[in-house]
Design a protein around this motif. Structure first.
Motif, PDB file in Angstrom:
ATOM      1  N   LEU A  78       0.849  -1.191   0.000  1.00  0.00           N
ATOM      2  CA  LEU A  78       0.000   0.000   0.000  1.00  0.00           C
ATOM      3  C   LEU A  78       0.886   1.243   0.000  1.00  0.00           C
ATOM      4  O   LEU A  78       1.723   1.423   0.877  1.00  0.00           O
ATOM      5  N   TRP A  81       1.108   7.062   1.896  1.00  0.00           N
ATOM      6  CA  TRP A  81       0.361   7.180   3.139  1.00  0.00           C
ATOM      7  C   TRP A  81       0.292   8.625   3.654  1.00  0.00           C
ATOM      8  O   TRP A  81       1.277   9.349   3.584  1.00  0.00           O
ATOM      9  N   TYR A 117      -3.463   6.218   1.558  1.00  0.00           N
ATOM     10  CA  TYR A 117      -3.854   5.387   2.701  1.00  0.00           C
ATOM     11  C   TYR A 117      -3.477   6.065   4.009  1.00  0.00           C
ATOM     12  O   TYR A 117      -2.605   6.931   4.050  1.00  0.00           O
ATOM     13  N   HIS A 135     -10.697   0.638   4.394  1.00  0.00           N
ATOM     14  CA  HIS A 135      -9.965  -0.313   3.557  1.00  0.00           C
ATOM     15  C   HIS A 135      -9.941  -1.668   4.260  1.00  0.00           C
ATOM     16  O   HIS A 135     -10.298  -2.669   3.684  1.00  0.00           O
ATOM     17  N   ARG A 149      -8.671   4.673   3.116  1.00  0.00           N
ATOM     18  CA  ARG A 149      -8.119   5.139   1.837  1.00  0.00           C
ATOM     19  C   ARG A 149      -9.024   6.229   1.280  1.00  0.00           C
ATOM     20  O   ARG A 149     -10.210   6.319   1.612  1.00  0.00           O
TER      21      ARG A 149
END
Length: 152
Positions: A78, A81, A117, A135, A149
């Motif tokens: 992922l 962030w 994220y 998420h 997210r």
């Protein structure tokens, strides 16, 4: 209130390093104020990842938020962030956190990312109000967290 890249307010680094360590040092076994200081010193930019924003009021830091490539060792797939959103207790409830989040979201979109994220232990409602969605729920360093997210 001003929201600026940390590159425009490097004097805030020692203050932010202390705040971030005090707030989340328990997540990282070898964390220290010095480590946080070094990490923040590497974010004196406004044109890529990682970068940090600082909220200032009358020239004093009242909050911070960062855009990082990764923030959970257990979820390396992922990227990127929103991380380390923190507002001083006296500045909470005045939109500082929301403004910092929006600054990071806007910068991520400007840099060409399509999704962002975050994880949080207890601020799901705040992020949902800002357009973030669930998420997954998981455990991270023995803490229950929610990964959220937002599409950019």
């Amino acid at each position: 209130m001003q929201i600026l890249p940390l590159a425009a307010a490097p004097f805030a680094i020692p203050i932010l390093a202390r705040w971030l360590h005090a707030e989340w040092g328990y997540y990282h076994e070898r964390d220290s104020v010095e480590r946080r200081f070094g990490e923040l010193s590497g974010r004196l930019r406004d044109d890529g990842i990682p970068l940090t924003f600082v909220a200032l009021e009358q020239g004093e830091p009242i909050g911070t938020a960062s855009l990082t490539a990764d923030d959970m060792e257990t979820r390396p797939e992922l990227k990127p962030w929103l991380a380390s959103v923190l507002v001083t207790p006296t500045a909470r409830g005045r939109g500082v956190g929301s403004a910092l989040v929006q600054a990071v979201v806007a910068k991520a979109a400007e840099l060409g990312y399509r999704i962002l994220y975050l994880y949080t232990e207890d601020q799901m409602a705040l992020y949902a109000r800002l357009g973030w969605e669930l998420h997954e729920r998981t455990s991270y360093y023995s803490h229950d967290v929610t990964i959220m997210r937002i599409a950019l």
